[in-house]
Design a protein around this motif. Structure first.
Motif, PDB file in Angstrom:
ATOM      1  N   LEU A 248       0.904  -1.183  -0.105  1.00 48.90           N
ATOM      2  CA  LEU A 248      -0.167   0.000   0.044  1.00 48.90           C
ATOM      3  C   LEU A 248       0.875   1.191  -0.155  1.00 48.90           C
ATOM      4  O   LEU A 248       0.395   2.303  -0.254  1.00 48.90           O
ATOM      5  CB  LEU A 248      -1.174   0.109   0.962  1.00 48.90           C
ATOM      6  CG  LEU A 248      -2.128  -1.169   1.096  1.00 48.90           C
ATOM      7  CD1 LEU A 248      -2.654  -1.010   2.634  1.00 48.90           C
ATOM      8  CD2 LEU A 248      -2.900  -1.095  -0.024  1.00 48.90           C
ATOM      9  N   SER A 249       1.898   1.137   0.290  1.00 47.20           N
ATOM     10  CA  SER A 249       2.842   2.400   0.451  1.00 47.20           C
ATOM     11  C   SER A 249       3.065   2.833  -0.840  1.00 47.20           C
ATOM     12  O   SER A 249       3.856   2.383  -1.742  1.00 47.20           O
ATOM     13  CB  SER A 249       4.360   1.839   1.000  1.00 47.20           C
ATOM     14  OG  SER A 249       5.158   2.944   1.305  1.00 47.20           O
ATOM     15  N   SER A 250       2.656   4.170  -0.986  1.00 44.15           N
ATOM     16  CA  SER A 250       3.075   5.065  -2.225  1.00 44.15           C
ATOM     17  C   SER A 250       4.372   5.249  -2.382  1.00 44.15           C
ATOM     18  O   SER A 250       4.850   5.495  -3.818  1.00 44.15           O
ATOM     19  CB  SER A 250       1.981   6.012  -2.337  1.00 44.15           C
ATOM     20  OG  SER A 250       2.656   7.021  -1.396  1.00 44.15           O
ATOM     21  N   SER A 251       5.108   5.166  -1.384  1.00 46.48           N
ATOM     22  CA  SER A 251       6.637   5.475  -1.719  1.00 46.48           C
ATOM     23  C   SER A 251       7.398   4.406  -1.916  1.00 46.48           C
ATOM     24  O   SER A 251       8.664   4.722  -2.526  1.00 46.48           O
ATOM     25  CB  SER A 251       7.195   6.424  -0.317  1.00 46.48           C
ATOM     26  OG  SER A 251       7.320   5.342   0.985  1.00 46.48           O
ATOM     27  N   GLY A 252       6.951   3.438  -2.017  1.00 47.76           N
ATOM     28  CA  GLY A 252       7.651   2.174  -2.185  1.00 47.76           C
ATOM     29  C   GLY A 252       8.649   1.686  -0.919  1.00 47.76           C
ATOM     30  O   GLY A 252       9.317   0.659  -1.100  1.00 47.76           O
ATOM     31  N   ASP A 253       8.498   2.463  -0.126  1.00 42.53           N
ATOM     32  CA  ASP A 253       9.513   2.254   1.104  1.00 42.53           C
ATOM     33  C   ASP A 253       8.896   1.511   2.145  1.00 42.53           C
ATOM     34  O   ASP A 253       7.768   1.981   2.852  1.00 42.53           O
ATOM     35  CB  ASP A 253      10.263   3.600   1.866  1.00 42.53           C
ATOM     36  CG  ASP A 253      10.805   3.498   2.945  1.00 42.53           C
ATOM     37  OD1 ASP A 253      11.198   2.416   3.215  1.00 42.53           O
ATOM     38  OD2 ASP A 253      11.128   4.371   3.566  1.00 42.53           O
ATOM     39  N   PRO A 254       9.162   0.216   2.383  1.00 36.97           N
ATOM     40  CA  PRO A 254       8.348  -0.473   3.284  1.00 36.97           C
ATOM     41  C   PRO A 254       8.592   0.064   4.646  1.00 36.97           C
ATOM     42  O   PRO A 254       7.319  -0.319   5.624  1.00 36.97           O
ATOM     43  CB  PRO A 254       8.909  -1.901   3.224  1.00 36.97           C
ATOM     44  CG  PRO A 254      10.381  -1.722   2.605  1.00 36.97           C
ATOM     45  CD  PRO A 254      10.291  -0.449   2.012  1.00 36.97           C
ATOM     46  N   ALA A 255       9.252   0.920   5.277  1.00 42.59           N
ATOM     47  CA  ALA A 255       9.335   1.556   6.569  1.00 42.59           C
ATOM     48  C   ALA A 255       8.636   2.673   6.535  1.00 42.59           C
ATOM     49  O   ALA A 255       8.421   3.508   7.597  1.00 42.59           O
ATOM     50  CB  ALA A 255      10.800   2.061   6.894  1.00 42.59           C
ATOM     51  N   ALA A 256       7.969   3.202   5.377  1.00 41.31           N
ATOM     52  CA  ALA A 256       6.983   4.587   5.374  1.00 41.31           C
ATOM     53  C   ALA A 256       5.736   4.409   6.344  1.00 41.31           C
ATOM     54  O   ALA A 256       5.366   5.533   6.747  1.00 41.31           O
ATOM     55  CB  ALA A 256       6.862   5.013   3.975  1.00 41.31           C
TER      56      ALA A 256
END
Length: 93
Positions: free
Chosen positions: A17-25
């Motif tokens: 679901l993260s739009s940034s592609g960063d799993p830590a976002a």
């Protein structure tokens, strides 16, 4: 399903679901056991650290991980109630 197993599945869905592609976002902020599985609430990692509304998410749907391991984001009006909890606030049977 145990909490740690359900949390892994919820975290995997958050990565998708993260739009940034960063799993830590995005990070899980609360988990509750409900009748149909585990319900997870989350926010942006930036908001959890700063507590600034500038970093807050809007429209973040809770994630339900069912007892058979399926993780889905669900609208608030479809969140399963806790056992014994009234369906409508202020109403008791």
């Amino acid at each position: 399903m145990r909490l740690d197993e359900a949390a892994e599945r919820a975290t995997a869905l958050l990565s998708e679901l993260s739009s940034s592609g960063d799993p830590a976002a995005l990070m899980i902020t609360r988990a509750e056991l409900r009748d149909h599985g585990w319900l997870f609430f989350y926010s942006s990692s930036a908001f959890v650290q700063s507590r600034s509304f500038i970093d807050a998410l809007g429209g973040d749907l809770p994630i339900l991980v069912s007892s058979d391991g399926v993780a889905v984001a669900i609208p608030y009006d479809e969140v399963p109630h806790k056992a014994g909890e009234p369906i409508h606030p202020g109403y008791s049977s």
